[in-house]
Motif scaffolding. Structure first.
Motif, short mmCIF file in Angstrom:
data_model
loop_
_atom_site.label_atom_id
_atom_site.label_comp_id
_atom_site.label_asym_id
_atom_site.label_seq_id
_atom_site.Cartn_x
_atom_site.Cartn_y
_atom_site.Cartn_z
N CYS A 245 38.46 -98.50 48.21
CA CYS A 245 39.63 -99.02 48.95
C CYS A 245 40.96 -98.61 48.32
O CYS A 245 41.87 -98.15 49.01
CB CYS A 245 39.55 -100.55 49.02
SG CYS A 245 38.13 -101.17 49.93
N ASP A 246 41.07 -98.80 47.01
CA ASP A 246 42.36 -98.55 46.37
C ASP A 246 42.73 -97.08 46.36
O ASP A 246 43.92 -96.73 46.44
CB ASP A 246 42.37 -99.10 44.95
CG ASP A 246 42.35 -100.62 44.93
OD1 ASP A 246 42.70 -101.23 45.95
OD2 ASP A 246 41.98 -101.20 43.89
N THR A 247 41.74 -96.19 46.30
CA THR A 247 42.08 -94.76 46.36
C THR A 247 42.47 -94.36 47.78
O THR A 247 43.28 -93.44 47.96
CB THR A 247 40.91 -93.88 45.88
OG1 THR A 247 39.72 -94.24 46.54
CG2 THR A 247 40.73 -94.01 44.39
N THR A 248 41.96 -95.06 48.77
CA THR A 248 42.42 -94.81 50.15
C THR A 248 43.89 -95.16 50.27
O THR A 248 44.69 -94.40 50.83
CB THR A 248 41.59 -95.62 51.15
OG1 THR A 248 40.22 -95.23 51.08
CG2 THR A 248 42.09 -95.42 52.58
N ALA A 249 44.28 -96.32 49.71
CA ALA A 249 45.69 -96.72 49.74
C ALA A 249 46.55 -95.76 48.94
O ALA A 249 47.66 -95.38 49.37
CB ALA A 249 45.83 -98.14 49.20
#
Length: 315
Positions: A245-249
């Motif tokens: 999730c955080d790498t998508t953001a």
């Protein structure tokens, strides 16, 4: 060309670590600070994990600030069941770090100070409960007016929750709903939401993910070690590819062309529902007749973001 100044706010677990590494791999980005907050694990482990990532990336010169140790009102909740008790997949033989490297200044004070120093220049990527920002807005109502923009990994707009305490809220918003409410309703800068639902669809084919983890560089070896447990959990659930999730953001924050579909919308954060507390509710039909307060990312280019993935582990 001037570099993009960035502050990363995190509760460093596995995907936070990946996102930090992605940002540090980009020559056009200047990470001027990392602010920590209680979330995936307790604040001490968050600070320790952040330093571990910086050590692997040879970036211990970046100041790290200890932030809020608990939500504004809500009881403590963590995600150690997913990220491991240490937040890094219970990493064996982790890199040794010195917690005295953490700055004495509180993260909230640092956020306020840095936005005054670099007014209009800072993009913030928030990948954790929004406690630090809720407190910053209460201490300095003009804080957000000095930000360039804010990208948030958090919220869920279709009621697909990922918390045991609530069937319909996302972890970051559900862990501190009051802070999320303050941020969504009071932030004066541009806000981009990378929700739980879009992260569910932003998966990388397993073979491509394993290629990145098996490049046998110091960084890929580190990523492989911390990601082992989460890969096992995702495969056990039958997920079609690797999700972070955080790498998508972070990918969205680094390259806006990764956003394939988005919509500007007025949203509210639910504070009272027994099953929906912390849910981000979007006014899809414009019933409230209020101007949009966020941009909601609906679809991302995973092929393009995979290029950023590969770039962060080549060294």
């Amino acid at each position: 060309m001037a570099k993009q100044k960035m502050i990363i706010d995190c509760d460093t677990g596995v995907d936070d670590a990946q996102a930090i590494m992605m940002a540090l791999s980009r020559p056009e980005v200047d990470v001027i600070a990392i602010t920590c907050v209680n979330g995936n694990v307790d604040i001490e482990n968050v600070c320790r994990n952040t330093l571990r990532v910086l050590k692997v990336c040879d970036a211990l010169h970046i100041p790290v600030f200890r932030g809020c140790t608990r939500p504004i009102i809500h009881h403590e909740e963590d995600a150690s069941h997913y990220h491991g008790l240490d937040g890094m997949g219970d990493l064996p033989n982790p890199p040794e770090v010195d917690l005295s490297c953490i700055q004495e200044e509180h993260a909230v004070n640092a956020l306020i100070r840095l936005t005054k120093k670099y007014e209009g220049e800072i993009k913030v990527v928030a990948m954790a409960p929004l406690t630090n920002f809720g407190v910053a807005l209460r201490m300095d109502p003009d804080f957000s007016r000095r930000l360039q923009s804010l990208v948030i990994m958090g919220g869920n707009i279709q009621g697909k929750g990922n918390r045991s305490a609530s069937i319909a809220s996302e972890f970051n918003f559900g862990t501190d709903p009051e802070a999320a409410y303050v941020v969504i309703h009071e932030m004066a800068c541009e806000i981009t939401i990378v929700s739980w639902e879009v992260c569910l669809s932003a998966t990388y084919p397993w073979e491509k993910a394993h290629e990145c983890f098996n490049l046998h560089t110091p960084k890929s070896n580190f990523l492989q070690a911390i990601t082992k447990t989460t890969i096992e959990k995702q495969k056990a659930r039958g997920e079609p590819g690797y999700r972070s999730c955080d790498t998508t953001a972070m990918a969205v924050a680094l390259d806006s062309s990764i956003i394939l579909e988005s919509v500007k919308m007025f949203t509210v954060v639910e504070l009272n529902g027994s099953n929906t507390r912390g849910m981000l509710v979007a006014d899809w039909r414009n019933k409230l007749c209020k101007p949009p307060n966020v941009t909601i990312v609906e679809k991302t280019d995973t092929k393009k973001s995979l290029t950023l993935w590969r770039g962060m582990v080549l060294e």
